[in-house]
Design a protein around this motif. Sequence first.
Motif, PDB file in Angstrom:
ATOM      1  N   TRP A  32       0.806  -1.228   0.000  1.00  0.00           N
ATOM      2  CA  TRP A  32       0.000   0.000   0.000  1.00  0.00           C
ATOM      3  C   TRP A  32       0.836   1.274   0.000  1.00  0.00           C
ATOM      4  CZ3 TRP A  32      -0.310   3.305   4.284  1.00  0.00           C
ATOM      5  CH2 TRP A  32       0.077   2.781   5.519  1.00  0.00           C
ATOM      6  N   TYR A  33       2.091   1.212   0.445  1.00  0.00           N
ATOM      7  CA  TYR A  33       2.968   2.386   0.357  1.00  0.00           C
ATOM      8  C   TYR A  33       3.251   2.742  -1.100  1.00  0.00           C
ATOM      9  CZ  TYR A  33       4.462   2.921   5.276  1.00  0.00           C
ATOM     10  OH  TYR A  33       4.523   3.169   6.617  1.00  0.00           O
ATOM     11  N   SER A  41      -6.017   6.256  -2.671  1.00  0.00           N
ATOM     12  CA  SER A  41      -5.527   5.006  -3.244  1.00  0.00           C
ATOM     13  C   SER A  41      -4.994   4.071  -2.155  1.00  0.00           C
ATOM     14  CB  SER A  41      -4.433   5.327  -4.261  1.00  0.00           C
ATOM     15  OG  SER A  41      -3.808   4.152  -4.712  1.00  0.00           O
ATOM     16  N   ALA A  42      -4.233   4.620  -1.204  1.00  0.00           N
ATOM     17  CA  ALA A  42      -3.654   3.805  -0.124  1.00  0.00           C
ATOM     18  C   ALA A  42      -4.749   3.183   0.730  1.00  0.00           C
ATOM     19  CB  ALA A  42      -2.723   4.652   0.730  1.00  0.00           C
ATOM     20  N   LYS A  71      -6.339   0.280  -0.954  1.00  0.00           N
ATOM     21  CA  LYS A  71      -5.434  -0.870  -0.955  1.00  0.00           C
ATOM     22  C   LYS A  71      -5.396  -1.525   0.435  1.00  0.00           C
ATOM     23  CE  LYS A  71      -2.582  -3.503  -3.171  1.00  0.00           C
ATOM     24  NZ  LYS A  71      -3.051  -4.358  -4.252  1.00  0.00           N
ATOM     25  N   ILE A  72      -5.367  -0.720   1.499  1.00  0.00           N
ATOM     26  CA  ILE A  72      -5.399  -1.262   2.867  1.00  0.00           C
ATOM     27  C   ILE A  72      -6.671  -2.080   3.058  1.00  0.00           C
ATOM     28  CG2 ILE A  72      -5.643  -0.645   5.311  1.00  0.00           C
ATOM     29  CD1 ILE A  72      -3.799   1.822   4.630  1.00  0.00           C
ATOM     30  N   ALA A  82      -3.220  10.436  -3.114  1.00  0.00           N
ATOM     31  CA  ALA A  82      -2.463   9.211  -2.831  1.00  0.00           C
ATOM     32  C   ALA A  82      -3.084   8.461  -1.656  1.00  0.00           C
ATOM     33  CB  ALA A  82      -1.001   9.548  -2.546  1.00  0.00           C
ATOM     34  N   TRP A  83      -3.565   9.191  -0.647  1.00  0.00           N
ATOM     35  CA  TRP A  83      -4.204   8.537   0.505  1.00  0.00           C
ATOM     36  C   TRP A  83      -5.481   7.803   0.087  1.00  0.00           C
ATOM     37  CZ3 TRP A  83      -2.808   6.526   4.744  1.00  0.00           C
ATOM     38  CH2 TRP A  83      -1.695   7.007   5.423  1.00  0.00           C
ATOM     39  N   SER A  98       1.284   3.386  -3.215  1.00  0.00           N
ATOM     40  CA  SER A  98       0.368   4.477  -3.575  1.00  0.00           C
ATOM     41  C   SER A  98       1.061   5.833  -3.463  1.00  0.00           C
ATOM     42  CB  SER A  98      -0.859   4.474  -2.655  1.00  0.00           C
ATOM     43  OG  SER A  98      -1.575   3.273  -2.795  1.00  0.00           O
ATOM     44  N   PHE A  99       2.064   5.921  -2.616  1.00  0.00           N
ATOM     45  CA  PHE A  99       2.785   7.172  -2.398  1.00  0.00           C
ATOM     46  C   PHE A  99       4.032   7.269  -3.256  1.00  0.00           C
ATOM     47  CE2 PHE A  99       0.616   6.083   1.570  1.00  0.00           C
ATOM     48  CZ  PHE A  99      -0.249   7.155   1.653  1.00  0.00           C
TER      49      PHE A  99
END
Length: 151
Positions: A32-33, A136-137, A140-141, A133-134, A35-36
């Motif tokens: 998930w990182y 997306s993160a 994913k989480i 980005a958050w 995403s950043f």
Amino acid sequence: METLQIKKDIAINASPEKVWDVLTRDELVRLWYASFSEGAYAETDWQEGSKVVFKDETNNGMVARVVSNKPHELLAVEYEGLLSNGQEDTTSEEAKAVQGGRETYQLTQKDGITQMAISTDMTPEYYEMMSTAWDSALAKIKELAENQPQN
């Protein structure tokens, strides 16, 4: 230096233990990182007081310290500086601009659903990019936690 706060939350159909696992287990964190920043990960043991070095494939990122670790409930880090070409920077104007900023993950459970709320301090020039980005993160989480096999 002015900072803005990104606040988001998401309902996850998984136990707080599974969500916590996604937040702290290296092989899941890396998923998930991304995403950043592609190849991003954290070097840490996530214990209170421990240093955290967030970095990517270019050896750039941020340096922080774990200020709260209450398993399955709360994880918080406070930024101390930047990582530039593998070198920690706590003295430049850019590094000082992020110092004292926090990133917090709060988990609560109700009726089998884990509500995860995040908040993070952000400088204005990165706010829009990081807010996206958050999104997306968090998706994913949620996906990772909901699709983990039973422990």
